[in-house]
Scaffold this motif. Structure first.
Motif, mmCIF file in Angstrom:
data_model
loop_
_atom_site.group_PDB
_atom_site.id
_atom_site.type_symbol
_atom_site.label_atom_id
_atom_site.label_comp_id
_atom_site.label_asym_id
_atom_site.label_seq_id
_atom_site.Cartn_x
_atom_site.Cartn_y
_atom_site.Cartn_z
ATOM 1 N N ALA A 166 -0.450 5.040 -26.699
ATOM 2 C CA ALA A 166 -0.772 5.109 -26.276
ATOM 3 C C ALA A 166 -1.982 6.075 -27.957
ATOM 4 N N ASN A 167 -1.142 7.114 -28.647
ATOM 5 C CA ASN A 167 -2.332 7.789 -29.772
ATOM 6 C C ASN A 167 -0.346 8.103 -31.031
ATOM 7 N N LEU A 168 -1.165 8.170 -31.517
ATOM 8 C CA LEU A 168 0.190 8.982 -33.087
ATOM 9 C C LEU A 168 0.918 10.083 -32.302
ATOM 10 N N LYS A 169 -0.177 10.769 -31.986
ATOM 11 C CA LYS A 169 -0.037 12.509 -31.036
ATOM 12 C C LYS A 169 1.309 12.909 -30.695
ATOM 13 N N ARG A 170 1.520 11.333 -29.528
ATOM 14 C CA ARG A 170 2.473 10.905 -28.076
ATOM 15 C C ARG A 170 3.501 10.501 -29.132
ATOM 16 N N LEU A 171 3.893 9.314 -30.165
ATOM 17 C CA LEU A 171 5.196 8.913 -30.700
ATOM 18 C C LEU A 171 5.939 9.746 -30.995
ATOM 19 N N HIS B 9 -0.901 -0.973 -23.360
ATOM 20 C CA HIS B 9 -1.650 -0.779 -22.475
ATOM 21 C C HIS B 9 -2.872 0.049 -22.267
ATOM 22 N N HIS B 10 -2.670 0.794 -22.844
ATOM 23 C CA HIS B 10 -3.504 2.070 -22.553
ATOM 24 C C HIS B 10 -4.631 2.160 -22.886
ATOM 25 N N GLU B 11 -5.735 2.107 -21.755
ATOM 26 C CA GLU B 11 -7.319 2.461 -21.840
ATOM 27 C C GLU B 11 -7.747 3.557 -23.465
ATOM 28 N N TYR C 92 1.846 23.787 -20.828
ATOM 29 C CA TYR C 92 2.219 22.465 -19.915
ATOM 30 C C TYR C 92 2.136 21.299 -20.261
ATOM 31 N N LYS C 93 2.876 20.894 -19.356
ATOM 32 C CA LYS C 93 2.043 19.424 -20.123
ATOM 33 C C LYS C 93 1.458 18.884 -18.560
ATOM 34 N N VAL C 94 0.047 18.217 -17.948
ATOM 35 C CA VAL C 94 -0.265 18.526 -16.773
ATOM 36 C C VAL C 94 -0.088 16.141 -16.925
ATOM 37 N N SER C 95 0.101 16.329 -15.896
ATOM 38 C CA SER C 95 0.354 14.807 -14.930
ATOM 39 C C SER C 95 -0.171 14.584 -13.617
ATOM 40 N N MET C 96 -1.732 14.155 -14.008
ATOM 41 C CA MET C 96 -2.331 12.976 -12.942
ATOM 42 C C MET C 96 -2.251 11.916 -12.334
ATOM 43 N N ARG C 97 -2.619 11.800 -10.797
ATOM 44 C CA ARG C 97 -2.424 10.829 -9.981
ATOM 45 C C ARG C 97 -3.994 10.924 -9.276
ATOM 46 N N SER C 98 -4.667 8.815 -9.121
ATOM 47 C CA SER C 98 -5.573 9.132 -8.812
ATOM 48 C C SER C 98 -5.594 8.145 -7.563
ATOM 49 N N GLY D 96 -7.717 15.923 -25.097
ATOM 50 C CA GLY D 96 -7.203 15.089 -25.750
ATOM 51 C C GLY D 96 -6.381 14.914 -25.833
ATOM 52 N N GLY D 97 -5.965 14.360 -23.964
ATOM 53 C CA GLY D 97 -5.197 13.602 -23.912
ATOM 54 C C GLY D 97 -5.581 12.100 -23.274
ATOM 55 N N GLY D 98 -5.696 11.890 -22.079
ATOM 56 C CA GLY D 98 -5.762 10.557 -21.411
ATOM 57 C C GLY D 98 -4.946 9.163 -21.007
ATOM 58 N N GLY D 99 -5.445 8.330 -20.928
ATOM 59 C CA GLY D 99 -4.084 6.977 -20.263
ATOM 60 C C GLY D 99 -4.418 6.143 -19.445
ATOM 61 N N HIS D 100 -4.015 6.404 -17.899
ATOM 62 C CA HIS D 100 -5.139 4.758 -17.291
ATOM 63 C C HIS D 100 -5.936 5.370 -16.255
ATOM 64 N N ILE D 101 -7.012 4.871 -15.785
ATOM 65 C CA ILE D 101 -7.681 5.268 -15.028
ATOM 66 C C ILE D 101 -7.136 6.595 -13.691
ATOM 67 N N ARG D 102 -5.726 5.509 -12.700
ATOM 68 C CA ARG D 102 -5.035 6.405 -12.122
ATOM 69 C C ARG D 102 -3.408 6.693 -12.721
ATOM 70 N N ALA D 103 -3.424 7.209 -13.944
ATOM 71 C CA ALA D 103 -2.842 7.660 -14.114
ATOM 72 C C ALA D 103 -2.543 8.526 -15.426
ATOM 73 N N ALA D 104 -2.796 9.654 -15.571
ATOM 74 C CA ALA D 104 -3.151 10.069 -16.963
ATOM 75 C C ALA D 104 -2.397 11.443 -17.379
ATOM 76 N N GLY D 105 -2.833 11.819 -18.466
ATOM 77 C CA GLY D 105 -1.425 13.302 -18.481
ATOM 78 C C GLY D 105 -2.275 14.107 -19.567
ATOM 79 N N CYS D 106 -2.308 15.126 -20.204
ATOM 80 C CA CYS D 106 -2.054 15.806 -21.110
ATOM 81 C C CYS D 106 -2.271 16.973 -21.161
ATOM 82 N N LEU D 107 -1.894 18.286 -22.516
ATOM 83 C CA LEU D 107 -1.118 18.970 -22.988
ATOM 84 C C LEU D 107 -2.454 19.762 -22.818
HETATM 85 P P1 AMP Z 1 2.637 10.330 -16.900
HETATM 86 O O1 AMP Z 1 2.000 11.973 -16.384
HETATM 87 O O2 AMP Z 1 3.659 11.310 -18.658
HETATM 88 O O3 AMP Z 1 3.470 9.616 -16.209
HETATM 89 O O4 AMP Z 1 1.455 10.116 -17.993
HETATM 90 C C1 AMP Z 1 0.510 9.280 -17.237
HETATM 91 C C2 AMP Z 1 0.012 8.365 -18.126
HETATM 92 O O5 AMP Z 1 -0.466 8.554 -18.574
HETATM 93 C C3 AMP Z 1 1.049 7.491 -19.091
HETATM 94 O O6 AMP Z 1 0.613 5.971 -18.944
HETATM 95 C C4 AMP Z 1 0.814 8.111 -19.645
HETATM 96 O O7 AMP Z 1 1.731 7.242 -21.147
HETATM 97 C C5 AMP Z 1 -0.309 8.565 -20.180
HETATM 98 N N1 AMP Z 1 0.028 9.950 -20.807
HETATM 99 C C6 AMP Z 1 0.073 10.697 -20.938
HETATM 100 N N2 AMP Z 1 -0.197 11.910 -21.529
HETATM 101 C C7 AMP Z 1 -1.176 11.703 -21.709
HETATM 102 C C8 AMP Z 1 -1.131 12.081 -23.850
HETATM 103 N N3 AMP Z 1 -1.299 13.431 -23.704
HETATM 104 N N4 AMP Z 1 -2.726 11.181 -24.559
HETATM 105 C C9 AMP Z 1 -2.386 10.318 -23.402
HETATM 106 N N5 AMP Z 1 -2.138 9.559 -22.845
HETATM 107 C C10 AMP Z 1 -0.928 10.093 -21.880
#
Ligand code: AMP
Ligand code: MN
Ligand code: MN
Length: 341
Positions: free
Chosen positions: A108-113, A130-132, A289-295, A309-320
């Motif tokens: 989704a962004n340069l930060k994660r690349l 395909h990230h929102e 901590y890497k946060v992972s979320m699912r809904s 500062g993170g992001g992802g999809h409606i039902r799966a996303a993450g951030c630090l």
């Molecule tokens: P994960 O919980 O790491 O499996 O990530 C769930 C979804 O959110 C994946 O599609 C990731 O690419 C996206 N994602 C996770 N961390 C970040 C982040 N820091 N910034 C943007 N998207 C993220």
């Protein structure tokens, strides 16, 4: 009896006329850049999942088919993906080199690349995702947030270019689709998802074995970590939010390798009443901590992660988030609770 019309597999692209013109232009631009480039590299996001790896390998194999050599750079990934075609060509190190063309997939962004310094130095850059929350960081951006996997976008792109979907390409593309859709079951799957799988079956790809290898095989360390994650699971807001964690120490004690945390966030999602699963994992630097979320249904976890500062999809996303377990938990749970109000 209802007659089922034959499937037009060439019609993966959307029917909207205006969008088609725009999309076709982007696809023509991508093809021009690829034709001109001598020196191509492919990049993807950190902690690469099946879609990241499958999409990288798919672009590599497709380029190879049209006579273009490319380098894939993924320094760390789960060894469970080593069986995939092309995986032995993945580089864990790049020399001090400059690329004519850098292609990013599933990020989704340069930060994660991973390899962003190479990406930024490349003469031309293409982003396929395909990230929102994609922030369009390439010179050319082909982003379709309606696609359930980056690999599914690649299917339509490759079909547009008339690249033959060989057994190898079928395997790498389907790996991305199977893993990102949780085995064809997450919201967001489309008829094309199944049509493509059906076509691969006809071509003789062993879908069932692939499914079991990429989705139903776990390492011992992953199992040991899942025990800790289950034991520590807390239920908040009348059981609507589940929270759990692993630390660096847990990974050391279980001999965890890259990718061994995959799927741990999913454990809580299947529990009755849980709407949002929050899983946090201490990073190697131990500061964040890497946060992972699912809904499960309506809560947009991408919006919650975006606040950090993170992001992802409606039902799966993450951030630090910086801090210890308690601090990070407090911050993320506070915002998650707000989403239920
Ligand atoms: P994960 O919980 O790491 O499996 O990530 C769930 C979804 O959110 C994946 O599609 C990731 O690419 C996206 N994602 C996770 N961390 C970040 C982040 N820091 N910034 C943007 N998207 C993220
Ligand atoms: Mn991914
Ligand atoms: Mn993906």
């Amino acid at each position: 009896m209802k007659i089922i019309k034959p499937i037009d597999l060439n019609k993966f692209l959307k029917n909207n006329k205006e969008k088609d013109v725009e999309e076709n232009k982007t696809l023509t631009d991508i093809s021009e850049k690829i034709k001109e480039a001598q020196n191509i590299a492919i990049f993807t996001h950190e902690s690469p999942d099946g879609d990241a790896i499958g999409s990288t390998l798919s672009v590599y194999l497709a380029l190879k088919q049209i006579g273009k050599e490319a380098k894939m750079y993924i320094p760390e990934y789960s060894r469970l993906f080593n069986f995939l075609p092309g995986a032995s060509e993945i580089k864990n190190k790049l020399d001090d080199e400059e690329f004519d063309l850098a292609i990013s997939v599933d990020c989704a962004n340069l930060k994660r690349l991973v390899g962003k310094e190479y990406f930024e130095n490349a003469k031309e850059t293409i982003v396929i995702d395909h990230h929102e929350s994609n922030d369009m960081y390439g010179d050319i951006n082909y982003v379709d947030s309606a696609a359930p996997a980056c690999a599914q976008i690649l299917v339509s792109i490759l079909q547009y270019y008339n690249v033959e979907i060989t057994q190898e390409l079928g395997t790498t593309l389907l790996t991305g689709i199977i893993t990102d859709t949780g085995g064809f079951k997450h919201q967001g799957i489309t008829p094309e998802t199944f049509e493509f799988a059906a076509e691969l079956l006809r071509k003789g790809v062993d879908v069932s074995t692939l499914y079991s290898k990429v989705l139903e095989t776990r390492t011992r360390a992953n199992f040991e970590l899942s025990k800790r994650v289950s034991e520590r699971m807390e239920f908040l807001e009348d059981g609507k939010i589940a929270f759990t964690y692993i630390t660096k120490q847990d990974e050391i004690e279980t001999n965890a390798e890259p990718g061994d945390h995959e799927g741990l966030v999913e454990i809580a999602r299947s529990i009755e009443g849980v709407e949002v699963s929050v899983f946090i994992r201490q990073r190697d630097d131990e500061e964040y901590y890497k946060v992972s979320m699912r809904s499960k249904n309506n809560i947009n976890v991408s919006d919650i992660c975006y606040l950090f500062g993170g992001g992802g999809h409606i039902r799966a996303a993450g951030c630090l988030i910086k801090g210890d377990v308690e601090k990070v938990k407090e911050k993320i749970i506070k915002e998650t609770k707000k989403a239920f109000q």
